[in-house]
Design a protein around this motif. Structure first.
Motif, mmCIF file in Angstrom:
data_model
loop_
_atom_site.group_PDB
_atom_site.id
_atom_site.type_symbol
_atom_site.label_atom_id
_atom_site.label_comp_id
_atom_site.label_asym_id
_atom_site.label_seq_id
_atom_site.Cartn_x
_atom_site.Cartn_y
_atom_site.Cartn_z
ATOM 1 N N ASP A 24 0.832 -1.213 0.000
ATOM 2 C CA ASP A 24 0.000 0.000 0.000
ATOM 3 C C ASP A 24 0.859 1.252 0.000
ATOM 4 O OD1 ASP A 24 1.054 -0.300 2.484
ATOM 5 O OD2 ASP A 24 -0.808 0.031 3.604
ATOM 6 N N GLY A 25 2.128 1.039 -0.275
ATOM 7 C CA GLY A 25 3.017 2.189 -0.325
ATOM 8 C C GLY A 25 3.519 2.622 1.039
ATOM 9 N N GLY A 26 3.087 1.932 2.152
ATOM 10 C CA GLY A 26 3.547 2.304 3.481
ATOM 11 C C GLY A 26 4.690 1.403 3.929
ATOM 12 N N SER A 27 5.107 1.579 5.161
ATOM 13 C CA SER A 27 6.195 0.765 5.716
ATOM 14 C C SER A 27 5.619 -0.432 6.441
ATOM 15 C CB SER A 27 7.041 1.604 6.674
ATOM 16 O OG SER A 27 6.232 2.044 7.741
ATOM 17 N N ILE A 28 6.376 -1.474 6.510
ATOM 18 C CA ILE A 28 5.962 -2.681 7.219
ATOM 19 C C ILE A 28 6.464 -2.560 8.655
ATOM 20 C CG2 ILE A 28 6.195 -5.188 7.339
ATOM 21 C CD1 ILE A 28 6.640 -5.129 4.289
ATOM 22 N N PRO A 29 5.577 -2.551 9.654
ATOM 23 C CA PRO A 29 6.027 -2.405 11.039
ATOM 24 C C PRO A 29 6.754 -3.642 11.544
ATOM 25 C CG PRO A 29 3.690 -2.843 10.984
ATOM 26 C CD PRO A 29 4.111 -2.685 9.546
ATOM 27 N N ASP A 30 7.745 -3.424 12.312
ATOM 28 C CA ASP A 30 8.523 -4.509 12.927
ATOM 29 C C ASP A 30 8.004 -4.754 14.350
ATOM 30 O OD1 ASP A 30 10.335 -6.452 13.363
ATOM 31 O OD2 ASP A 30 12.116 -5.171 13.274
ATOM 32 N N ARG A 31 8.486 -5.810 14.979
ATOM 33 C CA ARG A 31 8.041 -6.144 16.337
ATOM 34 C C ARG A 31 8.423 -5.047 17.329
ATOM 35 N NH1 ARG A 31 9.763 -8.417 21.043
ATOM 36 N NH2 ARG A 31 8.254 -9.763 22.136
ATOM 37 N N ARG A 32 9.602 -4.513 17.135
ATOM 38 C CA ARG A 32 10.044 -3.467 18.055
ATOM 39 C C ARG A 32 9.209 -2.203 17.940
ATOM 40 N NH1 ARG A 32 15.852 -2.420 15.072
ATOM 41 N NH2 ARG A 32 15.005 -1.828 13.030
ATOM 42 N N ASP A 33 8.488 -2.044 16.789
ATOM 43 C CA ASP A 33 7.597 -0.902 16.644
ATOM 44 C C ASP A 33 6.240 -1.157 17.284
ATOM 45 O OD1 ASP A 33 9.544 0.462 15.179
ATOM 46 O OD2 ASP A 33 8.901 -0.487 13.304
ATOM 47 N N LEU A 34 5.862 -2.433 17.406
ATOM 48 C CA LEU A 34 4.550 -2.784 17.939
ATOM 49 C C LEU A 34 4.578 -3.108 19.428
ATOM 50 C CD1 LEU A 34 3.338 -5.080 15.011
ATOM 51 C CD2 LEU A 34 2.787 -2.673 15.381
ATOM 52 N N VAL A 35 5.696 -3.650 19.926
ATOM 53 C CA VAL A 35 5.796 -4.075 21.319
ATOM 54 C C VAL A 35 6.785 -3.164 22.040
ATOM 55 C CG1 VAL A 35 6.352 -5.971 22.888
ATOM 56 C CG2 VAL A 35 5.311 -6.446 20.642
#
Length: 298
Positions: A4-15
């Motif tokens: 969708d043209g955005g970034s893929i969040p990583d675990r460190r971004d979510l937790v």
């Protein structure tokens, strides 16, 4: 997610994880202990003293603490084991011949060591373990002092025909700087030691204090005897100051005048008045009704 043209969040971004506690740099702490007074946190300036635990102090700051133990907030925690100046040793330090960098150099000025080892010429900046001799106060690197004392002991063993005494495991050595005698076992102390070495040095300090001779205390019997002796001593006679001759002559004149007036008064007294005053014992025999009472005999 994605495409969708955005970034893929990583675990460190979510937790959210708990951040690690900040730890002080041990190397910087050791370096700071070699440059600053452990009590006042000011730059070390001679005269510099060290206690039985190997910490360095400006002598002026330590004297202020001993005079007023509340002068520094954490003074009791840092040097509460110091009872007097007898518990510290003034160090004989060798100045660094390398000129200090200009003040505009910033951190280079702070990192410039003031003192060096006179044997190995290594700087006293915390990177090398330093020791001092408790009997004379001379300061060396630990490795340099070991090398010199080991070489001297080997020469003594080669030169001496008779073996050393059985009870003497650590013979006295000579200080390589001033020539004073010291024991490798009891008189060599580390400067700014680690936690383990400092705990060992604390145990040795307590052991030495237990071996100190106790101060003699006067018993109650001794105090009572001293008090009795003081009471038995004759008191000094207080000598009256000599009177002025003119004052003594005037007093004699007054006394003589009073005596003349008294004689005149007695000569003119009537018999009734004289009967009121009886000299000595009464001529009239007293009865049980008049014993111990004032009786007028006319």
């Amino acid at each position: 997610m994605g495409n969708d043209g955005g970034s893929i969040p990583d675990r460190r971004d979510l937790v959210r994880t708990k951040p690690k506690a900040e730890q002080a740099d041990k190397a910087n702490q050791t370096r700071a202990r070699s440059f600053f007074c452990a009590l006042s946190k000011k730059k070390l300036q001679e005269p510099i003293v060290s206690c039985a635990l190997g910490m360095l102090y400006n002598k002026e700051a330590l004297i202020e603490f001993l005079l007023d133990r509340t002068a520094y907030g954490d003074g009791e925690d840092i040097c509460g084991h110091i009872r007097s100046l007898k518990d510290v040793k003034t160090l004989k330090l060798t100045s660094n011949p390398t000129p200090a960098p200009p003040e505009s150099a910033g951190n280079a000025v702070l990192n410039h060591a003031q003192f060096i080892c006179p044997l190995s010429l290594k700087e006293m900046n915390g990177s090398q373990p330093f020791v001092y001799i408790a009997t004379c106060g001379c300061v060396f690197t630990q490795s340099a002092l070991k090398t010199v004392t080991k070489a001297s002991s080997e020469e003594k063993e080669k030169g001496s025909e008779s073996p050393p005494p059985e009870g003497e495991k650590f013979p006295l050595e000579l200080c390589p700087q001033c020539g004073g005698k010291f024991s490798r076992k009891d008189d060599v102390r580390m400067i700014n030691p680690g936690p383990e070495d400092q705990e060992r040095m604390r145990e040795e300090m307590e052991r030495r204090r237990l071996l100190e001779p106790a101060k003699p205390k006067k018993s109650k019997k001794r105090k009572a005897e001293e008090a009795e002796q003081q009471q038995q001593q004759p008191a000094k006679k207080q000598t009256l100051p000599s009177l002025n001759p003119s004052v003594s002559a005037a007093s004699r004149a007054v006394v003589s005048e009073i005596a003349l007036e008294e004689a005149k008064r007695k000569a003119t007294e009537s018999e009734a008045v004289k009967s009121l005053y009886v000299d000595g014992k009464s001529k009239v025999k007293e009865t049980f009704m008049t014993w111990g009472t004032f009786t007028r005999y006319a």
